[in-house]
Write a protein that holds these residues in place. Sequence first.
Motif, mmCIF file in Angstrom:
data_model
loop_
_atom_site.group_PDB
_atom_site.id
_atom_site.type_symbol
_atom_site.label_atom_id
_atom_site.label_comp_id
_atom_site.label_asym_id
_atom_site.label_seq_id
_atom_site.Cartn_x
_atom_site.Cartn_y
_atom_site.Cartn_z
ATOM 1 N N LEU A 180 0.796 -1.111 -0.025
ATOM 2 C CA LEU A 180 0.035 -0.038 0.123
ATOM 3 C C LEU A 180 0.896 1.287 -0.221
ATOM 4 N N SER A 181 0.719 2.097 0.933
ATOM 5 C CA SER A 181 1.484 3.239 0.968
ATOM 6 C C SER A 181 2.890 3.086 1.297
ATOM 7 N N ASP A 182 3.411 2.014 2.094
ATOM 8 C CA ASP A 182 4.682 1.917 2.421
ATOM 9 C C ASP A 182 5.412 0.797 1.310
ATOM 10 N N THR A 183 5.611 1.631 0.241
ATOM 11 C CA THR A 183 6.122 0.895 -0.905
ATOM 12 C C THR A 183 7.473 0.548 -1.031
#
Length: 240
Positions: A180-183
């Motif tokens: 998700l946002s922690d790519t």
Amino acid sequence: MPRDLSKNVVPKEGVQGPAGPQGPPGEGLSSSDVVPGPQGPQGPQGPTASISNDADNRVTTAVGDGTLNAEENLTFDGSTLSVTGEISATTLDIGGTDITASAADINAISSANPISSGSIVNTDGFIIRDDDKMTQVTVGSLTSFFESSLNTLNSVTSLGILTSLQVDYIYINGNTIGYLSDTDLLTLTSGLLTVAGEVSMTTLDIGGTNVSATAAELNILDGVTSTAAELNILDGVTST
């Protein structure tokens, strides 16, 4: 003196007598009695047509002054009509079928036509070959086809090089793997995995040996450098 009665008598018309007998038929003329007149003299020979640019298989056209011109760009060899230049027609027929597409429609598939930057929706169409004919299908049909084909893939043996990939919530970009946002949660380099976060596991294996000590027991050794076997000696130790 005796009276003259004849002057006062109106004579009456008598009855019509019977018809007389039919007379004999008159003499007519038969076709053999008609004699044609003499043939008139032959007229003078007309002028010989003049053909300019005469050559084999060239189609001739009238110039307008009584002469002809053999067209260099219009030839017919008995089976093929060749035109060098432009053809203007109200209807184009190929094999008995009229072409209903306009010139603009046909020009749309030309490589010289500018590429549109408009969005593609499911109702848009693509031209594909269906068996032995060309037909149009919608983008929605292609989407359904590819989704169905991808869902039935048994194995992929080769995919080439991908610079990035997203599978559900997992992102792979270059040498990083994230969620998700922690790519960039994981970074891979030669012989090293860097975790930019926390690792949760049921078993820790160092060099092929499982670490059986608990996290609390390991925290006692904060700052101590030991092997996995040495750490396992501390299993159950609670001293500080």
